[in-house]
Design a protein around this motif. Structure first.
Motif, PDB file in Angstrom:
ATOM      1  N   GLY A 168       0.770  -1.233   0.000  1.00 30.86           N
ATOM      2  CA  GLY A 168       0.000   0.000   0.000  1.00 30.86           C
ATOM      3  C   GLY A 168       0.802   1.284   0.000  1.00 30.86           C
ATOM      4  O   GLY A 168       0.223   2.364  -0.093  1.00 30.86           O
ATOM      5  N   PHE A 169       2.119   1.207   0.089  1.00 31.40           N
ATOM      6  CA  PHE A 169       2.943   2.416   0.102  1.00 31.40           C
ATOM      7  C   PHE A 169       4.383   2.056  -0.214  1.00 31.40           C
ATOM      8  O   PHE A 169       4.778   0.888  -0.142  1.00 31.40           O
ATOM      9  N   ALA A 170       5.184   3.067  -0.557  1.00 26.16           N
ATOM     10  CA  ALA A 170       6.620   2.903  -0.760  1.00 26.16           C
ATOM     11  C   ALA A 170       7.255   4.285  -0.724  1.00 26.16           C
ATOM     12  O   ALA A 170       6.577   5.307  -0.904  1.00 26.16           O
ATOM     13  N   TYR A 230     -14.970   8.718  -8.538  1.00 29.53           N
ATOM     14  CA  TYR A 230     -13.779   8.034  -9.036  1.00 29.53           C
ATOM     15  C   TYR A 230     -12.575   8.639  -8.322  1.00 29.53           C
ATOM     16  O   TYR A 230     -11.851   9.477  -8.867  1.00 29.53           O
ATOM     17  N   LYS A 231     -12.397   8.198  -7.103  1.00 32.61           N
ATOM     18  CA  LYS A 231     -11.386   8.749  -6.203  1.00 32.61           C
ATOM     19  C   LYS A 231      -9.974   8.445  -6.701  1.00 32.61           C
ATOM     20  O   LYS A 231      -9.715   7.368  -7.240  1.00 32.61           O
ATOM     21  N   ALA A 232      -9.079   9.418  -6.509  1.00 32.77           N
ATOM     22  CA  ALA A 232      -7.690   9.247  -6.939  1.00 32.77           C
ATOM     23  C   ALA A 232      -7.085   7.982  -6.346  1.00 32.77           C
ATOM     24  O   ALA A 232      -7.253   7.682  -5.165  1.00 32.77           O
ATOM     25  N   GLY A 233      -6.351   7.227  -7.180  1.00 29.10           N
ATOM     26  CA  GLY A 233      -5.832   5.922  -6.772  1.00 29.10           C
ATOM     27  C   GLY A 233      -4.615   5.983  -5.872  1.00 29.10           C
ATOM     28  O   GLY A 233      -4.627   5.465  -4.756  1.00 29.10           O
ATOM     29  N   ILE A 234      -3.531   6.591  -6.361  1.00 31.25           N
ATOM     30  CA  ILE A 234      -2.345   6.761  -5.532  1.00 31.25           C
ATOM     31  C   ILE A 234      -2.003   8.239  -5.429  1.00 31.25           C
ATOM     32  O   ILE A 234      -2.311   9.030  -6.320  1.00 31.25           O
ATOM     33  N   ASN A 235      -1.374   8.592  -4.338  1.00 32.39           N
ATOM     34  CA  ASN A 235      -0.886   9.947  -4.100  1.00 32.39           C
ATOM     35  C   ASN A 235       0.637   9.905  -4.165  1.00 32.39           C
ATOM     36  O   ASN A 235       1.274   9.095  -3.481  1.00 32.39           O
ATOM     37  N   ILE A 236       1.216  10.738  -5.015  1.00 32.48           N
ATOM     38  CA  ILE A 236       2.668  10.844  -5.141  1.00 32.48           C
ATOM     39  C   ILE A 236       3.077  12.171  -4.516  1.00 32.48           C
ATOM     40  O   ILE A 236       2.728  13.224  -5.041  1.00 32.48           O
ATOM     41  N   LEU A 237       3.806  12.131  -3.407  1.00 28.99           N
ATOM     42  CA  LEU A 237       4.200  13.347  -2.695  1.00 28.99           C
ATOM     43  C   LEU A 237       5.723  13.471  -2.656  1.00 28.99           C
ATOM     44  O   LEU A 237       6.405  12.679  -2.001  1.00 28.99           O
ATOM     45  N   HIS A 238       6.227  14.453  -3.352  1.00 26.81           N
ATOM     46  CA  HIS A 238       7.663  14.699  -3.416  1.00 26.81           C
ATOM     47  C   HIS A 238       8.035  15.811  -2.442  1.00 26.81           C
ATOM     48  O   HIS A 238       7.498  16.923  -2.528  1.00 26.81           O
ATOM     49  N   THR A 239       8.943  15.517  -1.528  1.00 33.82           N
ATOM     50  CA  THR A 239       9.409  16.520  -0.575  1.00 33.82           C
ATOM     51  C   THR A 239      10.523  17.345  -1.206  1.00 33.82           C
ATOM     52  O   THR A 239      11.647  16.861  -1.372  1.00 33.82           O
ATOM     53  N   LEU A 240      10.204  18.586  -1.544  1.00 35.50           N
ATOM     54  CA  LEU A 240      11.229  19.508  -2.038  1.00 35.50           C
ATOM     55  C   LEU A 240      11.989  20.124  -0.868  1.00 35.50           C
ATOM     56  O   LEU A 240      13.224  20.172  -0.868  1.00 35.50           O
ATOM     57  N   VAL A 241      11.246  20.602   0.133  1.00 39.62           N
ATOM     58  CA  VAL A 241      11.831  21.189   1.334  1.00 39.62           C
ATOM     59  C   VAL A 241      11.089  20.627   2.535  1.00 39.62           C
ATOM     60  O   VAL A 241       9.851  20.644   2.569  1.00 39.62           O
ATOM     61  N   THR A 354       9.864  12.425   6.144  1.00 35.79           N
ATOM     62  CA  THR A 354      10.595  12.373   4.888  1.00 35.79           C
ATOM     63  C   THR A 354      11.645  13.481   4.839  1.00 35.79           C
ATOM     64  O   THR A 354      11.535  14.497   5.535  1.00 35.79           O
ATOM     65  N   GLU A 355      12.643  13.275   3.998  1.00 30.25           N
ATOM     66  CA  GLU A 355      13.698  14.266   3.798  1.00 30.25           C
ATOM     67  C   GLU A 355      13.570  14.860   2.399  1.00 30.25           C
ATOM     68  O   GLU A 355      12.895  14.294   1.526  1.00 30.25           O
ATOM     69  N   ALA A 356      14.228  15.981   2.183  1.00 29.47           N
ATOM     70  CA  ALA A 356      14.264  16.560   0.844  1.00 29.47           C
ATOM     71  C   ALA A 356      14.827  15.524  -0.127  1.00 29.47           C
ATOM     72  O   ALA A 356      15.860  14.911   0.127  1.00 29.47           O
ATOM     73  N   GLY A 357      14.116  15.292  -1.230  1.00 27.98           N
ATOM     74  CA  GLY A 357      14.525  14.274  -2.195  1.00 27.98           C
ATOM     75  C   GLY A 357      13.778  12.964  -2.037  1.00 27.98           C
ATOM     76  O   GLY A 357      13.904  12.078  -2.885  1.00 27.98           O
ATOM     77  N   ASP A 358      12.986  12.824  -0.984  1.00 25.78           N
ATOM     78  CA  ASP A 358      12.151  11.639  -0.804  1.00 25.78           C
ATOM     79  C   ASP A 358      10.821  11.825  -1.525  1.00 25.78           C
ATOM     80  O   ASP A 358      10.267  12.931  -1.583  1.00 25.78           O
ATOM     81  N   VAL A 359      10.313  10.729  -2.068  1.00 26.40           N
ATOM     82  CA  VAL A 359       8.979  10.734  -2.669  1.00 26.40           C
ATOM     83  C   VAL A 359       8.160   9.658  -1.957  1.00 26.40           C
ATOM     84  O   VAL A 359       8.482   8.470  -2.039  1.00 26.40           O
ATOM     85  N   PHE A 360       7.146  10.090  -1.243  1.00 25.88           N
ATOM     86  CA  PHE A 360       6.275   9.196  -0.497  1.00 25.88           C
ATOM     87  C   PHE A 360       5.050   8.911  -1.361  1.00 25.88           C
ATOM     88  O   PHE A 360       4.326   9.826  -1.748  1.00 25.88           O
ATOM     89  N   VAL A 361       4.854   7.631  -1.706  1.00 26.33           N
ATOM     90  CA  VAL A 361       3.768   7.234  -2.602  1.00 26.33           C
ATOM     91  C   VAL A 361       2.901   6.211  -1.873  1.00 26.33           C
ATOM     92  O   VAL A 361       3.421   5.265  -1.280  1.00 26.33           O
ATOM     93  N   PHE A 362       1.588   6.393  -1.925  1.00 23.21           N
ATOM     94  CA  PHE A 362       0.715   5.485  -1.185  1.00 23.21           C
ATOM     95  C   PHE A 362      -0.636   5.325  -1.872  1.00 23.21           C
ATOM     96  O   PHE A 362      -1.064   6.161  -2.673  1.00 23.21           O
ATOM     97  N   LEU A 384       6.000  20.569  -0.463  1.00 22.84           N
ATOM     98  CA  LEU A 384       5.800  19.286  -1.135  1.00 22.84           C
ATOM     99  C   LEU A 384       5.064  19.513  -2.449  1.00 22.84           C
ATOM    100  O   LEU A 384       4.265  20.454  -2.570  1.00 22.84           O
ATOM    101  N   VAL A 385       5.342  18.658  -3.411  1.00 20.18           N
ATOM    102  CA  VAL A 385       4.628  18.679  -4.690  1.00 20.18           C
ATOM    103  C   VAL A 385       3.965  17.312  -4.874  1.00 20.18           C
ATOM    104  O   VAL A 385       4.584  16.274  -4.628  1.00 20.18           O
ATOM    105  N   GLY A 386       2.701  17.320  -5.296  1.00 20.31           N
ATOM    106  CA  GLY A 386       1.969  16.065  -5.399  1.00 20.31           C
ATOM    107  C   GLY A 386       1.275  15.869  -6.726  1.00 20.31           C
ATOM    108  O   GLY A 386       1.068  16.813  -7.497  1.00 20.31           O
ATOM    109  N   ALA A 387       0.912  14.635  -6.990  1.00 19.60           N
ATOM    110  CA  ALA A 387       0.123  14.271  -8.174  1.00 19.60           C
ATOM    111  C   ALA A 387      -0.589  12.960  -7.875  1.00 19.60           C
ATOM    112  O   ALA A 387      -0.218  12.221  -6.953  1.00 19.60           O
ATOM    113  N   TYR A 388      -1.615  12.685  -8.665  1.00 21.21           N
ATOM    114  CA  TYR A 388      -2.394  11.457  -8.508  1.00 21.21           C
ATOM    115  C   TYR A 388      -2.332  10.617  -9.788  1.00 21.21           C
ATOM    116  O   TYR A 388      -2.183  11.153 -10.892  1.00 21.21           O
ATOM    117  N   VAL A 389      -2.467   9.309  -9.618  1.00 27.44           N
ATOM    118  CA  VAL A 389      -2.637   8.388 -10.745  1.00 27.44           C
ATOM    119  C   VAL A 389      -3.730   7.400 -10.355  1.00 27.44           C
ATOM    120  O   VAL A 389      -3.786   6.948  -9.197  1.00 27.44           O
TER     121      VAL A 389
END
Length: 408
Positions: A168-170, A230-241, A354-362, A384-389
């Motif tokens: 469910g996450f990585a 039709y709820k977003a499937g995964i959340n991709i969260l990139h930690t910039l700062v 998370t640290e800068a450069g980590d991408v938390f996906v769940f 953080l910057v995010g997107a859905y798939v």
């Protein structure tokens, strides 16, 4: 080649040394081979065989499309005789309208109606079986990948997508300081799900925030967008700062595990949460977006699929409408069940930063996620910057990686 006559009534005894195709009651075909290939008889409804005839007249192989019209069968056409051709390893069926069908043994074995074959398809091809986990198991199920490996190596991409489907996450490591990281990852899978918040979105403290996530206060455990059918499937969260303050840590709970605990330990509460719908809403606009939105969806906290498996969790106290469109006598028992759900979820929450450069996906249909409070400074602003798939796109990509020859 071995043949069998049209047969109705009691089953004849099978020969232990030969292959047999047997028509039973005109409704089923049984196929038994020597023990080397098939340990148990294969049994198929004749109506299914006629419906899935593979001949060029009935089936367009290139598009994998059925050509026959339903009004021409299959319910109105009976099988007249069946033959198993040992040399070609095919089951041949003669129908009463003089049509002939031929089915390869391997094709039939893959579509066997036994429980073992059905489960193999559902868990290996349809969707991987989810591995539910508790707080104490978090470190064992935590998977980390290198960002560049995801982009460059198909085998790593497959492993990442399987981790999202199963655990469910990585967490991806060492992503560059680039606003387009989430876009690159989404495009690697397929494409982004665009929402009222755009194709990509930024999570940072904003004055006059239009979304509760844009404040520095604690963010309670929730799933995103329960107000979407039709709820977003995964959340991709990139930690910039990341915040240099004590706070800003992620919180995470396996919502499927909590729902399963409810089913086992509190079945009455479970039935309430899977049956009483909740009004979820999102009204407003995001930042400089010109288009306002008024999103509504009505669904229970716990959603089940056609196999009675937990398939979606809806939970977001900030987006739960004060309008509760249920009969009066359901309200009190819903609150009691909901309180128990949140109590268990809070007790099972893990915390990591998370640290800068980590991408938390769940998995946004499954994982309850949140954030501890933090404080920005003029020199350090959490960003953080995010997107859905969507999961339809993810499962499709995973299958193309697992079964590259499926189109052959």
């Amino acid at each position: 080649m071995l043949t069998c006559r049209h047969w109705i009534g009691q089953l004849r005894r099978w020969s232990s040394t030969s292959s047999r195709a047997l028509l039973t009651d005109q409704n089923y075909v049984e196929l038994r081979l020597d023990g080397k290939e098939v340990a148990k008889p294969l049994k198929y409804p004749t109506v299914w065989l006629r419906d899935n005839c593979q001949c060029p007249e009935c089936f367009h192989a290139f598009t994998r499309a059925r050509k026959s019209h339903w009004e021409q069968g299959p319910l109105n056409v009976k099988a007249e005789s069946v033959i198993y051709n040992e040399q070609s390893q095919k089951l041949e069926v003669q129908w009463e309208d003089r049509h002939k069908s031929s089915f390869a043994l391997e094709w039939l074995k893959e579509r066997d109606f036994s429980e073992e074959t059905r489960n193999k398809y559902l868990h290996n091809v349809y969707k991987p079986l989810a591995q539910l986990w508790s707080k104490k198991e978090f470190q064992q199920v935590r998977n980390e990948f290198q960002y560049e490996d995801i982009l460059q190596k198909d085998e790593v991409l497959k492993s990442w997508l399987e981790a999202l489907a199963v655990q469910g996450f990585a967490i991806l490591k060492q992503a560059p300081n680039d606003m387009n990281v989430v876009r690159h990852l989404a495009n690697r899978i397929g494409y982004i799900k665009k929402t009222t918040y755009g194709d990509i979105f930024e999570v940072k403290s904003k004055p006059n925030a239009g979304n509760y996530a844009y404040k520095m206060v604690p963010l309670p455990l929730h799933t995103d967008m329960p107000y979407y059918e039709y709820k977003a499937g995964i959340n991709i969260l990139h930690t910039l700062v990341q915040s240099s303050s004590v706070g800003g840590a992620n919180t995470l709970t396996d919502g499927f595990y909590i729902a399963d605990q409810m089913r086992q330990l509190y079945p009455d509460y479970f039935n309430v949460l899977k049956s009483i719908p909740v009004n979820w809403y999102d009204i407003g606009h995001d930042g400089d977006a010109k288009q306002p939105f008024h999103s509504l969806w009505r669904a229970p906290v716990i959603c089940l699929d056609v196999d009675n498996q937990i398939t979606r969790i809806n939970q977001n106290t900030t987006k739960r409408d004060s309008r509760f469109s249920v009969p009066l006598d359901q309200v009190q028992k819903w609150y009691e069940a909901y309180n128990k759900f949140l109590e268990l979820a809070s007790a099972e929450a893990v915390e990591f930063k998370t640290e800068a450069g980590d991408v938390f996906v769940f998995n946004n249909l499954r994982m309850l996620h949140g954030r501890t409070a933090y404080e920005d400074s003029t020199e350090n602003k959490r960003h953080l910057v995010g997107a859905y798939v969507d999961w339809d796109i993810i499962y499709s990509k995973l299958r193309t990686l697992k079964f590259p020859n499926a189109q052959d």
